[in-house]
Design an enzyme around this catalytic site. Structure first.
Site, PDB file in Angstrom:
ATOM      1  CB  CYS A 185       8.510 -25.823  10.314  1.00  0.00           C
ATOM      2  SG  CYS A 185       8.718 -26.682   8.744  1.00  0.00           S
ATOM      3  CG  ASN A 231       4.721 -27.514  20.954  1.00  0.00           C
ATOM      4  OD1 ASN A 231       4.639 -28.746  20.996  1.00  0.00           O
ATOM      5  ND2 ASN A 231       4.460 -26.821  19.858  1.00  0.00           N
ATOM      6  N   GLY A 251      -0.068 -25.413  22.154  1.00  0.00           N
ATOM      7  CA  GLY A 251       0.100 -25.003  23.550  1.00  0.00           C
ATOM      8  C   GLY A 251       0.856 -26.042  24.379  1.00  0.00           C
ATOM      9  N   GLY A 292       7.245 -12.713   0.835  1.00  0.00           N
ATOM     10  CA  GLY A 292       8.684 -12.515   0.867  1.00  0.00           C
ATOM     11  C   GLY A 292       9.292 -12.089  -0.461  1.00  0.00           C
ATOM     12  NE  ARG A 299       2.707 -17.417   4.497  1.00  0.00           N
ATOM     13  CZ  ARG A 299       3.683 -17.816   5.298  1.00  0.00           C
ATOM     14  NH1 ARG A 299       3.985 -17.127   6.367  1.00  0.00           N
ATOM     15  NH2 ARG A 299       4.371 -18.911   5.023  1.00  0.00           N
ATOM     16  CG  ASN A 355       2.341 -19.870   1.673  1.00  0.00           C
ATOM     17  OD1 ASN A 355       2.641 -19.944   2.863  1.00  0.00           O
ATOM     18  ND2 ASN A 355       2.941 -19.023   0.838  1.00  0.00           N
ATOM     19  CG  HIS A 383      13.594 -18.123   8.853  1.00  0.00           C
ATOM     20  ND1 HIS A 383      13.261 -19.222   8.095  1.00  0.00           N
ATOM     21  CD2 HIS A 383      12.472 -17.378   8.935  1.00  0.00           C
ATOM     22  CE1 HIS A 383      11.994 -19.153   7.744  1.00  0.00           C
ATOM     23  NE2 HIS A 383      11.485 -18.049   8.239  1.00  0.00           N
ATOM     24  CG  ASP A 418       9.391 -15.062   9.555  1.00  0.00           C
ATOM     25  OD1 ASP A 418       9.292 -16.300   9.551  1.00  0.00           O
ATOM     26  OD2 ASP A 418       9.698 -14.412   8.531  1.00  0.00           O
ATOM     27  CE1 TYR A 478       0.340 -14.815  -1.192  1.00  0.00           C
ATOM     28  CE2 TYR A 478       2.375 -15.589  -0.182  1.00  0.00           C
ATOM     29  CZ  TYR A 478       0.987 -15.516  -0.202  1.00  0.00           C
ATOM     30  OH  TYR A 478       0.266 -16.123   0.795  1.00  0.00           O
ATOM     31  NE  ARG A 487      10.063 -17.631   1.654  1.00  0.00           N
ATOM     32  CZ  ARG A 487      10.708 -18.775   1.527  1.00  0.00           C
ATOM     33  NH1 ARG A 487      11.683 -18.921   0.642  1.00  0.00           N
ATOM     34  NH2 ARG A 487      10.414 -19.811   2.284  1.00  0.00           N
ATOM     35  CB  SER A 518       9.009 -21.451   5.194  1.00  0.00           C
ATOM     36  OG  SER A 518      10.011 -20.480   5.013  1.00  0.00           O
ATOM     37  NE  ARG A 567       5.579 -28.934   8.312  1.00  0.00           N
ATOM     38  CZ  ARG A 567       4.337 -28.806   8.780  1.00  0.00           C
ATOM     39  NH1 ARG A 567       3.519 -29.838   8.795  1.00  0.00           N
ATOM     40  NH2 ARG A 567       3.911 -27.638   9.196  1.00  0.00           N
ATOM     41  CE  LYS A 582      11.305 -15.046   6.089  1.00  0.00           C
ATOM     42  NZ  LYS A 582      10.110 -15.721   5.931  1.00  0.00           N
TER      43      LYS A 582
HETATM   44  P1  GTP Z   1       6.505 -19.126   8.111  1.00  0.00           P
HETATM   45  O1  GTP Z   1       5.630 -17.948   8.360  1.00  0.00           O
HETATM   46  O2  GTP Z   1       6.340 -19.703   6.753  1.00  0.00           O
HETATM   47  O3  GTP Z   1       7.937 -18.851   8.422  1.00  0.00           O
HETATM   48  O4  GTP Z   1       5.943 -20.333   9.052  1.00  0.00           O
HETATM   49  P2  GTP Z   1       6.043 -20.594  10.621  1.00  0.00           P
HETATM   50  O5  GTP Z   1       7.320 -21.268  10.938  1.00  0.00           O
HETATM   51  O6  GTP Z   1       5.706 -19.379  11.381  1.00  0.00           O
HETATM   52  O7  GTP Z   1       4.895 -21.706  10.850  1.00  0.00           O
HETATM   53  P3  GTP Z   1       3.449 -21.571  11.527  1.00  0.00           P
HETATM   54  O8  GTP Z   1       3.520 -21.360  12.999  1.00  0.00           O
HETATM   55  O9  GTP Z   1       2.652 -20.602  10.754  1.00  0.00           O
HETATM   56  O10 GTP Z   1       2.876 -23.024  11.298  1.00  0.00           O
HETATM   57  C1  GTP Z   1       2.759 -23.594  10.012  1.00  0.00           C
HETATM   58  C2  GTP Z   1       1.768 -24.730  10.035  1.00  0.00           C
HETATM   59  O11 GTP Z   1       2.174 -25.721  10.986  1.00  0.00           O
HETATM   60  C3  GTP Z   1       0.367 -24.314  10.427  1.00  0.00           C
HETATM   61  O12 GTP Z   1      -0.565 -25.005   9.629  1.00  0.00           O
HETATM   62  C4  GTP Z   1       0.249 -24.738  11.853  1.00  0.00           C
HETATM   63  O13 GTP Z   1      -1.084 -25.008  12.204  1.00  0.00           O
HETATM   64  C5  GTP Z   1       1.136 -25.978  11.920  1.00  0.00           C
HETATM   65  N1  GTP Z   1       1.754 -26.137  13.258  1.00  0.00           N
HETATM   66  C6  GTP Z   1       2.374 -25.186  13.987  1.00  0.00           C
HETATM   67  N2  GTP Z   1       2.785 -25.653  15.189  1.00  0.00           N
HETATM   68  C7  GTP Z   1       2.429 -26.958  15.217  1.00  0.00           C
HETATM   69  C8  GTP Z   1       2.568 -27.995  16.203  1.00  0.00           C
HETATM   70  O14 GTP Z   1       3.117 -27.806  17.285  1.00  0.00           O
HETATM   71  N3  GTP Z   1       2.087 -29.228  15.858  1.00  0.00           N
HETATM   72  C9  GTP Z   1       1.477 -29.460  14.660  1.00  0.00           C
HETATM   73  N4  GTP Z   1       1.021 -30.682  14.403  1.00  0.00           N
HETATM   74  N5  GTP Z   1       1.306 -28.497  13.714  1.00  0.00           N
HETATM   75  C10 GTP Z   1       1.769 -27.268  13.992  1.00  0.00           C
HETATM   76  C1  SPV Z   2       8.489 -17.849   5.009  1.00  0.00           C
HETATM   77  O1  SPV Z   2       8.315 -18.408   3.936  1.00  0.00           O
HETATM   78  O2  SPV Z   2       9.384 -18.215   5.826  1.00  0.00           O
HETATM   79  C2  SPV Z   2       7.595 -16.743   5.394  1.00  0.00           C
HETATM   80  C3  SPV Z   2       6.656 -16.252   4.401  1.00  0.00           C
HETATM   81  O3  SPV Z   2       7.709 -16.237   6.498  1.00  0.00           O
HETATM   82  S1  SPV Z   2       7.335 -15.105   3.304  1.00  0.00           S
HETATM   83  O4  SPV Z   2       7.293 -13.798   3.925  1.00  0.00           O
HETATM   84  O5  SPV Z   2       6.544 -15.138   2.078  1.00  0.00           O
HETATM   85  O6  SPV Z   2       8.719 -15.463   3.029  1.00  0.00           O
HETATM   86 MN    MN Z   3       9.275 -17.347   7.775  1.00  0.00          MN
END
Ligand code: GTP
Ligand code: SPV
Ligand code: MN
Length: 601
Positions: free
Chosen positions: A267, A514, A512, A216, A387, A385, A243, A294, A214, A86, A265, A418, A223
């Site tokens: 995180c 968590n 897991g 979003g 996907r 990034n 979100h 999401d 690309y 994005r 995003s 983060r 989004k």
């Molecule tokens: P968007 O799709 O951009 O909104 O991202 P998201 O919030 O869904 O994040 P996602 O779960 O895809 O994780 C993003 C990155 O963080 C990945 O590389 C994961 O491997 C890493 N990650 C996710 N959960 C954890 C966690 O609990 N600990 C750590 N260290 N890394 C994590």
């Molecule tokens: C984000 O950036 O929070 C995403 C990916 O979920 S996108 O759909 O490109 O916005």
């Molecule tokens: Mn997102």
């Protein structure tokens, strides 16, 4: 709208289906006139149509078919290297006055924006096909479900929308004769970042996106509609678009608790939403199911004052780097068939790879830009990034309520960012107003999901900074007001999976594991778990988090939970940028909460 315009026959370049109502036909015809495509193709969302689109895409070089044995019906797509996330600097809220967009959005005057973009769209689809994509956001029949119609010249966008939304004929049924649908016009154009605009016209229920293919920026249901336009509608109509992931947790006694979580995003939303409990919890009978990963739409049930939620999407557009059979098996299964991979590396045997998929990198592959790659290349094979796109029905842990128009009851809301330093693993807000303050001041280190420099702490209120479709002042007020519509309210929590030790390693194993934190959260919601009253909020004592079977000892957990008052004073100062942006407009609850926090330090 004059009837002579409506009565004009639909484009001879591709007839509209009988179910498309006159308002849709008229809008699409206007897009056709402006963009001048050679052909217009109205999509019906059928499986045969999808296969035809993939085949066309392969012929056009948009898709590479992956190995049918290893990855049945899966395709690789490489985006333009200048178009990999994005782009927030090109994203605009277009309204009459700047105040409607507020201090955190890029603003364009609506008339000026239409004029500028009309120039860009003019003739942009000459010699190309325009796909007309009717889609529904939200379970069919849900009172919040919204119809959108997107025209696009990208076959990649067309098939992706088929996975990410309830796309096709079903949308005409949901729409009926109504003219209430989001008008979405999209063209990749020449994919030039200098001519890239993602423009939202909340007052016109319209989105125009030019110059990017690309995520979003281009899948306009996500989004643009489900957050920016929907948040504006929600404020006006008394509901919320956020979100957030949405997950169900079933306890050993069969008690079910639904929880939402807002993380910025990249995180951890997708990973948390698909969590598989550690062995100990699994054997006790804990199970996690996914409603969404999401976005949620939430409203207050008039009958009982409960907060309820649906996931408006029908698929996942998830980060792949770091995803593997250990960290997220459900995501790995979801992308094992009928999926699209974007900007990952291609292996010689027709499989795909990304950093963190396996411990050892492959000896060679083709990187995300189509270049030969070896571990010695000194660059990433997959884009950070990169996907996967997959329909939610591919998720083995899909929650049975994912398609329920009535949604689910929300018992807890979790905010998290983060943060390598300062912020503890978990704590609970004292009450709703304090929780909204925690969400509003959420900080997170920037990631590659937006084109910002990564690793810098920025304030990301409710993880919505790039997605609030109106003035943040009114957005925060809306959060405070929503409480008054509820009888009881969800408990609010704050988590940080990303705190690091002196050696720069993550202190908490995450993924897991968590579940252990989630269990405390659920027990708090149910009135079963202990918490200390601490500076930041209610905190578990180290012994309140179950560490059995985990390679983390209680002292390490104490470290993760520690709050350094001196460090936290810096945190409060770094919230100042947000407070200054809102100066004069800050809801008074925000000021009081900040004063209370300072006095507790
Ligand atoms: P968007 O799709 O951009 O909104 O991202 P998201 O919030 O869904 O994040 P996602 O779960 O895809 O994780 C993003 C990155 O963080 C990945 O590389 C994961 O491997 C890493 N990650 C996710 N959960 C954890 C966690 O609990 N600990 C750590 N260290 N890394 C994590
Ligand atoms: C984000 O950036 O929070 C995403 C990916 O979920 S996108 O759909 O490109 O916005
Ligand atoms: Mn997102």
């Amino acid at each position: 709208m004059s009837s002579s315009v409506i009565d004009r026959p639909p484009s001879s370049k591709g007839p509209a289906p009988a179910q498309a109502n006159e308002h849709v036909r008229w809008r699409v015809e206007q897009c056709v006139e402006l963009c001048q495509p050679q052909r217009v193709q109205w999509l019906d969302g059928s499986a045969e149509e999808r296969q035809r689109l993939f085949a066309e895409g392969v012929k056009a070089g948009v898709f590479t078919k992956l190995d049918e044995q290893k990855l049945p019906n899966c395709y690789l797509h490489r985006s333009n290297p200048n178009d990999v996330a994005r782009s927030e600097q090109n994203t605009f809220i277009c309204t009459r006055t700047e105040d409607m967009a507020g201090p955190t959005n890029n603003w364009m005057e609506d008339k000026a924006a239409y004029a500028r973009l009309r120039e860009l769209f003019n003739g942009c689809m000459r010699g190309r096909t325009m796909y007309v994509i009717p889609f529904v956001m939200g379970p069919i029949g849900s009172p919040l479900a919204k119809v959108g119609v997107q025209v696009t010249d990208s076959i990649y966008v067309a098939v992706s929308m088929g996975y990410m939304t309830r796309m096709g004929t079903v949308a005409w049924e949901q729409l009926g004769k109504s003219e209430e649908f989001t008008r979405c016009m999209h063209s990749v154009g020449d994919c030039n970042p200098d001519r890239r605009y993602i423009c939202h016209f909340p007052l016109d229920n319209t989105i125009w996106s030019f110059g990017s293919g690309y995520g979003g920026n281009a899948l306009l249901g996500k989004k643009c509609l489900a957050l920016r336009i929907a948040s504006f509608l929600g404020k006006t109509q008394g509901w919320m678009a956020e979100h957030m992931l949405l997950m169900g947790a079933t306890s050993p006694t069969g008690e079910k608790t639904y929880v939402t979580a807002a993380f910025p995003s990249s995180c951890g939303k997708t990973n948390f939403a698909m969590l598989i409990p550690p062995e100990k919890f699994k054997s006790e009978g804990w199970k996690i199911t996914t409603v969404g990963d999401d976005i949620v739409w939430m409203w207050v049930d008039k009958k009982n004052g409960d907060l309820r939620a649906i996931n408006p999407e029908a698929g996942y557009f998830g980060v792949v780097p770091g995803t593997n059979w250990e960290t997220n098996p459900n995501a790995m299964t979801a992308m094992s068939h009928d999926a699209i991979f974007t900007n990952v590396a291609l292996l010689p045997d027709g499989d795909v790879w990304w950093e963190g998929k396996t411990k050892e990198p492959p000896k060679e592959c083709i990187d995300w830009m189509g270049q030969k790659w070896t571990p010695q290349s000194g660059r990433k094979a997959a884009h950070p990034n990169s996907r996967f796109t997959a329909p939610m029905i591919n998720n083995p842990a899909l929650d049975p309520a994912a398609d329920d128009p009535a949604g689910v009851h929300v018992a807890a809301i979790i905010f998290g960012g983060r943060r390598s330093r300062t912020i503890p693993l978990v704590f609970q807000a004292f009450n709703w107003v304090h929780g909204v303050y925690l969400g509003a001041t959420l900080g997170s280190e920037t990631t590659s999901a937006s084109t910002d420099k990564t690793g810098i702490v920025r304030r990301d209120p409710m993880a919505m900074l790039p997605f609030i479709g109106y003035n943040i002042r009114d957005y925060l007020v809306h959060w405070f007001r929503m409480r008054k519509l509820m009888k009881d309210c969800p408990r609010i929590f704050h988590v940080n999976w990303f705190r690091k030790n002196e050696q720069g390693q993550f202190m908490w194993p995450g993924f897991g594991e968590n579940m252990r934190v989630l269990k405390w959260i659920i027990d708090r919601v149910r009135g079963r778990a202990y918490a200390m009253e601490a500076t930041l909020g209610w905190m578990p004592r180290p012994e309140d988090i179950d560490l059995e079977g985990l390679d983390v000892n209680i002292d390490e957990l104490r470290q993760m939970q520690s709050v350094d008052n001196a460090e936290f004073k810096h945190e409060i100062l770094s919230q100042e940028e947000l407070f200054l942006k809102l100066a004069g407009d800050l809801p008074k609850e925000m000021i009081f909460q900040r004063e209370l926090l300072i006095s507790r330090l």
